[in-house]
Design a protein around this motif. Sequence first.
Motif, PDB file in Angstrom:
ATOM      1  N   VAL A 261      37.612  36.604  37.096  1.00 29.37           N
ATOM      2  CA  VAL A 261      36.607  36.619  36.030  1.00 29.37           C
ATOM      3  C   VAL A 261      37.611  36.954  35.191  1.00 29.37           C
ATOM      4  CG1 VAL A 261      34.913  36.198  34.638  1.00 29.37           C
ATOM      5  CG2 VAL A 261      34.494  35.981  37.690  1.00 29.37           C
ATOM      6  N   LEU A 262      38.128  36.243  33.903  1.00 28.03           N
ATOM      7  CA  LEU A 262      38.476  36.377  32.847  1.00 28.03           C
ATOM      8  C   LEU A 262      38.514  36.173  32.097  1.00 28.03           C
ATOM      9  CD1 LEU A 262      41.604  33.317  33.482  1.00 28.03           C
ATOM     10  CD2 LEU A 262      41.518  35.998  34.357  1.00 28.03           C
ATOM     11  N   GLU A 263      37.764  35.991  31.828  1.00 28.36           N
ATOM     12  CA  GLU A 263      36.216  35.996  30.410  1.00 28.36           C
ATOM     13  C   GLU A 263      34.777  35.815  30.690  1.00 28.36           C
ATOM     14  OE1 GLU A 263      36.957  33.670  26.975  1.00 28.36           O
ATOM     15  OE2 GLU A 263      38.443  34.473  27.266  1.00 28.36           O
TER      16      GLU A 263
ATOM     17  N   VAL B 164      29.323  37.355  39.094  1.00 32.13           N
ATOM     18  CA  VAL B 164      30.648  37.588  39.078  1.00 32.13           C
ATOM     19  C   VAL B 164      30.851  38.024  37.216  1.00 32.13           C
ATOM     20  CG1 VAL B 164      32.826  37.434  39.482  1.00 32.13           C
ATOM     21  CG2 VAL B 164      31.126  36.877  41.055  1.00 32.13           C
ATOM     22  N   ARG B 165      31.217  38.741  36.328  1.00 31.48           N
ATOM     23  CA  ARG B 165      31.377  39.559  35.687  1.00 31.48           C
ATOM     24  C   ARG B 165      33.162  39.518  35.022  1.00 31.48           C
ATOM     25  NH1 ARG B 165      26.702  42.324  36.649  1.00 31.48           N
ATOM     26  NH2 ARG B 165      25.012  41.850  35.981  1.00 31.48           N
ATOM     27  N   THR B 166      33.243  40.146  33.971  1.00 29.23           N
ATOM     28  CA  THR B 166      34.617  40.333  32.945  1.00 29.23           C
ATOM     29  C   THR B 166      35.784  40.826  34.112  1.00 29.23           C
ATOM     30  OG1 THR B 166      34.194  38.876  31.600  1.00 29.23           O
ATOM     31  CG2 THR B 166      36.264  40.738  31.386  1.00 29.23           C
ATOM     32  N   GLY B 167      36.755  40.373  34.862  1.00 31.90           N
ATOM     33  CA  GLY B 167      37.500  41.381  35.504  1.00 31.90           C
ATOM     34  C   GLY B 167      36.606  41.407  37.046  1.00 31.90           C
ATOM     35  N   ASP B 168      36.178  41.136  37.250  1.00 31.71           N
ATOM     36  CA  ASP B 168      35.519  41.214  38.974  1.00 31.71           C
ATOM     37  C   ASP B 168      35.947  39.683  39.584  1.00 31.71           C
ATOM     38  OD1 ASP B 168      33.739  42.744  37.779  1.00 31.71           O
ATOM     39  OD2 ASP B 168      31.753  42.009  38.083  1.00 31.71           O
ATOM     40  N   CYS B 169      36.497  40.396  40.479  1.00 33.39           N
ATOM     41  CA  CYS B 169      37.062  39.233  41.699  1.00 33.39           C
ATOM     42  C   CYS B 169      35.959  38.831  43.136  1.00 33.39           C
ATOM     43  CB  CYS B 169      38.357  39.653  42.157  1.00 33.39           C
ATOM     44  SG  CYS B 169      39.320  38.465  43.591  1.00 33.39           S
ATOM     45  N   LEU B 170      35.711  38.045  43.144  1.00 32.81           N
ATOM     46  CA  LEU B 170      35.267  37.239  44.517  1.00 32.81           C
ATOM     47  C   LEU B 170      35.760  36.487  44.636  1.00 32.81           C
ATOM     48  CD1 LEU B 170      32.166  36.610  46.003  1.00 32.81           C
ATOM     49  CD2 LEU B 170      31.740  34.637  44.612  1.00 32.81           C
ATOM     50  N   ARG B 171      36.258  37.232  46.317  1.00 31.92           N
ATOM     51  CA  ARG B 171      36.745  36.727  47.427  1.00 31.92           C
ATOM     52  C   ARG B 171      35.529  35.973  48.918  1.00 31.92           C
ATOM     53  NH1 ARG B 171      40.508  41.619  48.919  1.00 31.92           N
ATOM     54  NH2 ARG B 171      38.892  43.126  49.270  1.00 31.92           N
ATOM     55  N   PHE B 172      36.000  34.778  49.657  1.00 30.94           N
ATOM     56  CA  PHE B 172      34.913  34.188  50.863  1.00 30.94           C
ATOM     57  C   PHE B 172      36.106  32.961  51.133  1.00 30.94           C
ATOM     58  CE2 PHE B 172      33.865  32.262  46.474  1.00 30.94           C
ATOM     59  CZ  PHE B 172      33.468  31.292  46.675  1.00 30.94           C
ATOM     60  N   ARG B 173      35.206  32.400  52.333  1.00 36.21           N
ATOM     61  CA  ARG B 173      36.017  31.735  53.170  1.00 36.21           C
ATOM     62  C   ARG B 173      34.290  31.005  52.625  1.00 36.21           C
ATOM     63  NH1 ARG B 173      40.600  31.351  55.500  1.00 36.21           N
ATOM     64  NH2 ARG B 173      41.379  33.675  56.358  1.00 36.21           N
ATOM     65  N   LEU B 174      35.286  29.815  52.780  1.00 36.63           N
ATOM     66  CA  LEU B 174      34.218  28.830  51.998  1.00 36.63           C
ATOM     67  C   LEU B 174      33.808  27.709  53.029  1.00 36.63           C
ATOM     68  CD1 LEU B 174      32.262  27.378  49.739  1.00 36.63           C
ATOM     69  CD2 LEU B 174      33.912  25.810  48.642  1.00 36.63           C
ATOM     70  N   ARG B 175      32.137  27.681  53.316  1.00 38.12           N
ATOM     71  CA  ARG B 175      32.090  27.164  55.084  1.00 38.12           C
ATOM     72  C   ARG B 175      31.112  26.151  54.983  1.00 38.12           C
ATOM     73  NH1 ARG B 175      35.457  28.905  58.244  1.00 38.12           N
ATOM     74  NH2 ARG B 175      35.557  31.812  58.713  1.00 38.12           N
TER      75      ARG B 175
ATOM     76  N   CYS C 285      26.837  29.021  35.035  1.00 36.40           N
ATOM     77  CA  CYS C 285      27.749  30.304  33.801  1.00 36.40           C
ATOM     78  C   CYS C 285      26.152  30.447  32.956  1.00 36.40           C
ATOM     79  CB  CYS C 285      28.450  29.560  32.952  1.00 36.40           C
ATOM     80  SG  CYS C 285      28.920  30.723  31.591  1.00 36.40           S
ATOM     81  N   PRO C 286      25.827  31.411  32.790  1.00 32.85           N
ATOM     82  CA  PRO C 286      23.986  32.301  32.388  1.00 32.85           C
ATOM     83  C   PRO C 286      24.592  31.701  30.454  1.00 32.85           C
ATOM     84  CG  PRO C 286      25.145  33.418  33.286  1.00 32.85           C
ATOM     85  CD  PRO C 286      25.992  32.945  33.990  1.00 32.85           C
ATOM     86  N   GLY C 287      25.592  31.930  30.019  1.00 33.09           N
ATOM     87  CA  GLY C 287      25.196  32.728  29.132  1.00 33.09           C
ATOM     88  C   GLY C 287      25.475  33.906  28.373  1.00 33.09           C
ATOM     89  N   PRO C 288      25.701  34.510  27.422  1.00 30.37           N
ATOM     90  CA  PRO C 288      24.999  33.443  26.396  1.00 30.37           C
ATOM     91  C   PRO C 288      26.530  32.713  26.411  1.00 30.37           C
ATOM     92  CG  PRO C 288      25.637  35.667  25.625  1.00 30.37           C
ATOM     93  CD  PRO C 288      25.267  35.848  26.698  1.00 30.37           C
ATOM     94  N   ALA C 289      27.583  33.299  26.155  1.00 33.39           N
ATOM     95  CA  ALA C 289      29.083  32.429  26.707  1.00 33.39           C
ATOM     96  C   ALA C 289      29.472  32.107  26.778  1.00 33.39           C
ATOM     97  CB  ALA C 289      30.330  33.778  25.261  1.00 33.39           C
ATOM     98  N   ARG C 290      30.855  30.421  27.060  1.00 28.40           N
ATOM     99  CA  ARG C 290      31.413  30.361  27.989  1.00 28.40           C
ATOM    100  C   ARG C 290      32.095  31.136  29.202  1.00 28.40           C
ATOM    101  NH1 ARG C 290      37.151  27.459  26.874  1.00 28.40           N
ATOM    102  NH2 ARG C 290      37.835  30.217  25.676  1.00 28.40           N
ATOM    103  N   VAL C 291      32.658  30.728  30.458  1.00 23.35           N
ATOM    104  CA  VAL C 291      32.972  31.891  31.048  1.00 23.35           C
ATOM    105  C   VAL C 291      33.793  31.244  31.982  1.00 23.35           C
ATOM    106  CG1 VAL C 291      32.265  30.662  33.461  1.00 23.35           C
ATOM    107  CG2 VAL C 291      32.568  33.453  33.133  1.00 23.35           C
ATOM    108  N   ARG C 292      35.176  31.692  32.225  1.00 18.75           N
ATOM    109  CA  ARG C 292      36.883  31.046  31.807  1.00 18.75           C
ATOM    110  C   ARG C 292      37.334  32.059  33.485  1.00 18.75           C
ATOM    111  NH1 ARG C 292      41.724  32.360  30.541  1.00 18.75           N
ATOM    112  NH2 ARG C 292      41.350  34.166  29.497  1.00 18.75           N
ATOM    113  N   TYR C 293      37.493  31.988  34.238  1.00 22.18           N
ATOM    114  CA  TYR C 293      37.984  32.022  35.560  1.00 22.18           C
ATOM    115  C   TYR C 293      38.553  31.693  35.913  1.00 22.18           C
ATOM    116  CZ  TYR C 293      34.990  28.060  37.736  1.00 22.18           C
ATOM    117  OH  TYR C 293      35.372  27.238  37.821  1.00 22.18           O
ATOM    118  N   ALA C 294      40.230  32.735  36.885  1.00 20.50           N
ATOM    119  CA  ALA C 294      41.235  31.815  37.622  1.00 20.50           C
ATOM    120  C   ALA C 294      39.972  31.961  38.744  1.00 20.50           C
ATOM    121  CB  ALA C 294      42.078  33.035  37.606  1.00 20.50           C
ATOM    122  N   LEU C 295      41.135  30.932  39.873  1.00 18.51           N
ATOM    123  CA  LEU C 295      40.226  30.254  41.335  1.00 18.51           C
ATOM    124  C   LEU C 295      41.746  30.239  41.623  1.00 18.51           C
ATOM    125  CD1 LEU C 295      38.668  29.408  43.102  1.00 18.51           C
ATOM    126  CD2 LEU C 295      38.704  27.304  42.373  1.00 18.51           C
TER     127      LEU C 295
END
Length: 190
Positions: free
Chosen positions: A141-143, A157-168, A175-185
């Motif tokens: 999460v970038l912001e 997952v908040r700004t700076g956090d990274c979640l990693r997993f295998r998707l099955r 995005c719960p807000g109050p602002a948008r979320v921008r992330y790198a996947l």
Amino acid sequence: MEGAEPGTVDARLAARLGELRTERGWSLEELAQRTGVSRSTLSRLERGELSPTAALLGRLCTVHGRTMSRLLLEVEAEPPQLVPAGQQTVWRDEEAGFVRRSVSPPHAGLRAEVIEGVLDAGATIAYESPPVPGLEQHIWVLEGTVEITVDDTMHLVRTGDCLRFRLRGPSRFHCPGPARVRYALMIVLP
């Protein structure tokens, strides 16, 4: 999309979806049964009269065994090694409040890709199943803040956090807000 202009990404996407169905020898009816999407909606998609939502494109990618990025790559020319910001493919689902930028698109011989996602405050996107089981994902999460549900577990997952997993199985981004979320996947094929 309302009658995609010939040569546009939307027009090439519509044509590729039709090609994938034809390559498998499926009728529109059979594809409708496999995806749970109406025959008329699929027909309009393939004719370029309707732009797919993220969820709908996710269903089609699953049935065709492709990631969304790989499908979008198939409608683009051979990608260069350097991908300037102004040349990165951007896809919008205005109705869902989701923007997806292919920062580092899939490339022959490479197993990973990088995507930037932006979800508006209050927006949710959900996928019924992974396009490729066991797909490795790293979400940084970038912001902002995003709730990601994987394997029936919700992760905040908040700004700076990274979640990693295998998707099955199914996954959900909210995005719960109050602002948008921008992330790198980061996606890595198994």
